[in-house]
Write a protein that holds these residues in place. Structure first.
Motif: not given
Length: 225
Positions: A85-98
């Protein structure tokens, strides 16, 4: 009348300790845990192709949370699920931001490069990480460093791991530059646990060869029967 309990023998204690130790597969949540770890990336790629980036991110997060809830209801180890969950959340946050779907895989790509560099550097510094991690986990300390050939065995195993992480970086970075999101998802899964299994076999070979030499030299106690 006072009764006394029989003392446990050293062999009994060692046997009990071995029973408590979990294999690498068990620590990952077993076969089901390995499959679950790949699901968020698969779902992200499919949902992104069908509904776009926001749908892909939301679907991946929901799957990761669903896995955590499923483990909680079954009273299974939450460590792999929470890490997911932590890893997916970080990856998703980066993808959302960019605003770029391929950036969902960005952390994993650069983590692979960092891993490859760390493994190679440990060999150069004569502290191969394969030997350091394995012997620390098994409680054998650093006695293996007293034997030159044992260090060589662990050097080889560490370089195998470096090659695995380096290959991950090279392939996924190429796909990242080519903007191949679907292929990135496939590469992440195909070059994940299957390649790590190869690396684990290399470490297990080095450990077995090293232990044999150290026991013959009296640096490790012989295995009790």
């Amino acid at each position: 009348m006072q009764t006394t309990r029989p003392q446990e023998s050293a062999t009994d204690v060692q046997t009990a300790g071995r029973r408590k130790q979990k294999s690498a597969l068990e620590q990952a949540g077993g076969t089901k845990g390995v499959i679950f770890s790949a699901l968020p990336a698969v779902v992200f790629v499919i949902a992104n192709n069908v509904g776009g980036l926001k749908v892909g991110i939301l679907a991946a997060l929901l799957v990761a949370l669903g896995i955590a809830v499923e483990r909680l209801t079954r009273k299974e180890s939450l460590q792999p699920a929470l890490g997911g969950v932590f890893g997916v959340a970080i990856a998703a946050g980066i993808s959302w931001y960019t605003g770029s779907a391929k950036d969902f895989f960005l952390i994993g790509i650069w983590a692979s490069l960092a891993g490859a560099v760390a493994f190679v550097l440990s060999v150069v510094l004569r502290w191969p990480l394969a030997g350091l991690i394995w012997n620390s986990a098994t409680g054998k300390g650093t006695v293996w460093r007293a034997d030159k050939r044992s260090r060589r065995y662990y050097d080889i195993a560490t370089l195998v791991l470096a090659a695995i992480f380096g290959a991950r970086f090279a392939v996924q970075q190429y796909l990242y530059q080519a903007d191949e999101v679907g292929s990135l998802g496939f590469a992440k899964i195909a070059m994940g646990y299957p390649l790590l299994a190869v690396g684990f076999l290399a470490v297990a070979w080095a450990a077995r060869a090293s232990d044999k030499r150290l026991k013959a030299a009296g640096l490790l106690p012989a295995k009790r029967t």
